[in-house]
Design a protein around this motif. Structure first.
Motif, PDB file in Angstrom:
ATOM      1  N   PHE A  54       0.856  -1.182   0.000  1.00  0.00           N
ATOM      2  CA  PHE A  54       0.000   0.000   0.000  1.00  0.00           C
ATOM      3  C   PHE A  54       0.895   1.236   0.000  1.00  0.00           C
ATOM      4  O   PHE A  54       2.037   1.173   0.433  1.00  0.00           O
ATOM      5  N   HIS A  55       0.346   2.356  -0.419  1.00  0.00           N
ATOM      6  CA  HIS A  55       1.092   3.610  -0.322  1.00  0.00           C
ATOM      7  C   HIS A  55       0.223   4.648   0.374  1.00  0.00           C
ATOM      8  O   HIS A  55      -0.993   4.515   0.449  1.00  0.00           O
ATOM      9  N   GLY A  56       0.871   5.654   0.899  1.00  0.00           N
ATOM     10  CA  GLY A  56       0.149   6.736   1.548  1.00  0.00           C
ATOM     11  C   GLY A  56       1.106   7.786   2.052  1.00  0.00           C
ATOM     12  O   GLY A  56       2.297   7.789   1.707  1.00  0.00           O
ATOM     13  N   ALA A  57       0.581   8.665   2.872  1.00  0.00           N
ATOM     14  CA  ALA A  57       1.378   9.729   3.477  1.00  0.00           C
ATOM     15  C   ALA A  57       2.217   9.151   4.615  1.00  0.00           C
ATOM     16  O   ALA A  57       1.950   8.051   5.110  1.00  0.00           O
ATOM     17  N   LYS A  58       3.203   9.899   5.039  1.00  0.00           N
ATOM     18  CA  LYS A  58       4.110   9.441   6.093  1.00  0.00           C
ATOM     19  C   LYS A  58       3.564   9.668   7.500  1.00  0.00           C
ATOM     20  O   LYS A  58       4.196   9.271   8.480  1.00  0.00           O
ATOM     21  N   SER A  59       2.402  10.293   7.618  1.00  0.00           N
ATOM     22  CA  SER A  59       1.809  10.502   8.938  1.00  0.00           C
ATOM     23  C   SER A  59       0.292  10.373   8.833  1.00  0.00           C
ATOM     24  O   SER A  59      -0.276  10.418   7.747  1.00  0.00           O
ATOM     25  N   GLY A  60      -0.328  10.169   9.972  1.00  0.00           N
ATOM     26  CA  GLY A  60      -1.783  10.047  10.010  1.00  0.00           C
ATOM     27  C   GLY A  60      -2.215   8.846  10.829  1.00  0.00           C
ATOM     28  O   GLY A  60      -1.398   8.123  11.408  1.00  0.00           O
ATOM     29  N   ASN A 128       7.520   7.839 -18.108  1.00  0.00           N
ATOM     30  CA  ASN A 128       6.432   8.562 -17.416  1.00  0.00           C
ATOM     31  C   ASN A 128       6.250   8.052 -15.992  1.00  0.00           C
ATOM     32  O   ASN A 128       6.033   8.834 -15.068  1.00  0.00           O
ATOM     33  N   ARG A 129       6.312   6.739 -15.835  1.00  0.00           N
ATOM     34  CA  ARG A 129       6.152   6.141 -14.510  1.00  0.00           C
ATOM     35  C   ARG A 129       7.246   6.652 -13.571  1.00  0.00           C
ATOM     36  O   ARG A 129       6.979   7.040 -12.437  1.00  0.00           O
ATOM     37  N   ASN A 130       8.485   6.660 -14.041  1.00  0.00           N
ATOM     38  CA  ASN A 130       9.595   7.131 -13.209  1.00  0.00           C
ATOM     39  C   ASN A 130       9.470   8.610 -12.862  1.00  0.00           C
ATOM     40  O   ASN A 130       9.789   9.015 -11.742  1.00  0.00           O
ATOM     41  N   ILE A 131       8.986   9.408 -13.798  1.00  0.00           N
ATOM     42  CA  ILE A 131       8.764  10.839 -13.522  1.00  0.00           C
ATOM     43  C   ILE A 131       7.735  10.994 -12.397  1.00  0.00           C
ATOM     44  O   ILE A 131       7.934  11.762 -11.453  1.00  0.00           O
ATOM     45  N   ALA A 132       6.640  10.258 -12.488  1.00  0.00           N
ATOM     46  CA  ALA A 132       5.590  10.338 -11.463  1.00  0.00           C
ATOM     47  C   ALA A 132       6.104   9.866 -10.108  1.00  0.00           C
ATOM     48  O   ALA A 132       5.843  10.499  -9.072  1.00  0.00           O
ATOM     49  N   ILE A 133       6.831   8.764 -10.099  1.00  0.00           N
ATOM     50  CA  ILE A 133       7.365   8.231  -8.831  1.00  0.00           C
ATOM     51  C   ILE A 133       8.357   9.220  -8.225  1.00  0.00           C
ATOM     52  O   ILE A 133       8.290   9.510  -7.027  1.00  0.00           O
ATOM     53  N   ASN A 134       9.260   9.756  -9.037  1.00  0.00           N
ATOM     54  CA  ASN A 134      10.254  10.711  -8.525  1.00  0.00           C
ATOM     55  C   ASN A 134       9.600  11.981  -7.993  1.00  0.00           C
ATOM     56  O   ASN A 134      10.045  12.547  -6.987  1.00  0.00           O
ATOM     57  N   ARG A 135       8.531  12.428  -8.655  1.00  0.00           N
ATOM     58  CA  ARG A 135       7.816  13.634  -8.219  1.00  0.00           C
ATOM     59  C   ARG A 135       7.206  13.444  -6.829  1.00  0.00           C
ATOM     60  O   ARG A 135       7.174  14.364  -6.020  1.00  0.00           O
ATOM     61  N   GLU A 136       6.736  12.235  -6.533  1.00  0.00           N
ATOM     62  CA  GLU A 136       6.061  11.960  -5.256  1.00  0.00           C
ATOM     63  C   GLU A 136       6.951  11.228  -4.249  1.00  0.00           C
ATOM     64  O   GLU A 136       6.476  10.788  -3.202  1.00  0.00           O
ATOM     65  N   TRP A 137       8.223  11.072  -4.547  1.00  0.00           N
ATOM     66  CA  TRP A 137       9.115  10.268  -3.717  1.00  0.00           C
ATOM     67  C   TRP A 137       9.251  10.801  -2.298  1.00  0.00           C
ATOM     68  O   TRP A 137       9.163  10.041  -1.322  1.00  0.00           O
ATOM     69  N   ALA A 138       9.459  12.081  -2.122  1.00  0.00           N
ATOM     70  CA  ALA A 138       9.712  12.651  -0.782  1.00  0.00           C
ATOM     71  C   ALA A 138       8.573  12.389   0.206  1.00  0.00           C
ATOM     72  O   ALA A 138       8.831  11.947   1.334  1.00  0.00           O
ATOM     73  N   PRO A 139       7.306  12.618  -0.169  1.00  0.00           N
ATOM     74  CA  PRO A 139       6.235  12.372   0.801  1.00  0.00           C
ATOM     75  C   PRO A 139       5.720  10.920   0.821  1.00  0.00           C
ATOM     76  O   PRO A 139       4.826  10.587   1.590  1.00  0.00           O
TER      77      PRO A 139
END
Length: 160
Positions: A54-60, A128-139
């Motif tokens: 699963f994926h999600g935010a780092k807090s909550g 495209n997949r790598n661009i999307a993953i890299n864009r959202e990598w930090a959170p």
């Protein structure tokens, strides 16, 4: 350790359970939440090698619950056809029980998010997949659920 199914005639095979996990697009993750209350959240997932990711935010709430208790269940409904004249539904569903944790190894996280991305957008290009993953990598927070017990059940009317 896990209960046996009472209505064995309605039990799905392990193969059928895995097929449901493979084709499903969302399920409900159940955790032990705040103050001992159950916390069940609908979530996208990918199944691979007896694990769910699963994926999600780092807090909550979800992250706090996972940190407090590593036991969880996950349910996927494959079919829920209402049969009005019989006051019932013809259903098929799967439930998994297992241990859950927040992933930390970057290589494993990358593999898991790529599998998730391919599941939901199989025809996208790798670029495209790598661009999307890299864009959202930090959170990004990836979660791994190791299945310890898997069972499925269907309406008696669907039993062959």
């Amino acid at each position: 350790m896990f209960r046996e199914m009472r209505r064995k005639k309605q039990m799905l095979s392990k193969k059928e359970c895995i097929e449901i996990l493979e084709k499903g697009t969302a399920g409900v993750l159940a955790l032990l939440g705040d103050n001992g209350y159950p916390y069940a959240v609908p979530i996208s997932y990918v199944h691979y090698n007896s694990k769910l990711f699963f994926h999600g935010a780092k807090s909550g709430h979800k992250i706090n619950a996972i940190k407090e208790c590593n036991k969880a269940s996950f349910c996927v409904i494959d079919q829920d056809y209402i049969v009005l004249e019989e006051y019932t539904t013809y259903f098929r569903s799967v439930i998994a029980f297992g241990k859950i944790h927040i992933m930390e190894d970057e290589k494993e996280i990358k593999n898991a998010i790529e599998r998730l991305a391919v599941k939901y957008y199989p025809n996208d290009t790798e670029t495209n997949r790598n661009i999307a993953i890299n864009r959202e990598w930090a959170p990004l927070c990836m979660i791994e659920f190791s299945i310890e017990h898997l069972s499925g059940k269907q309406a008696i009317e669907l039993v062959k």
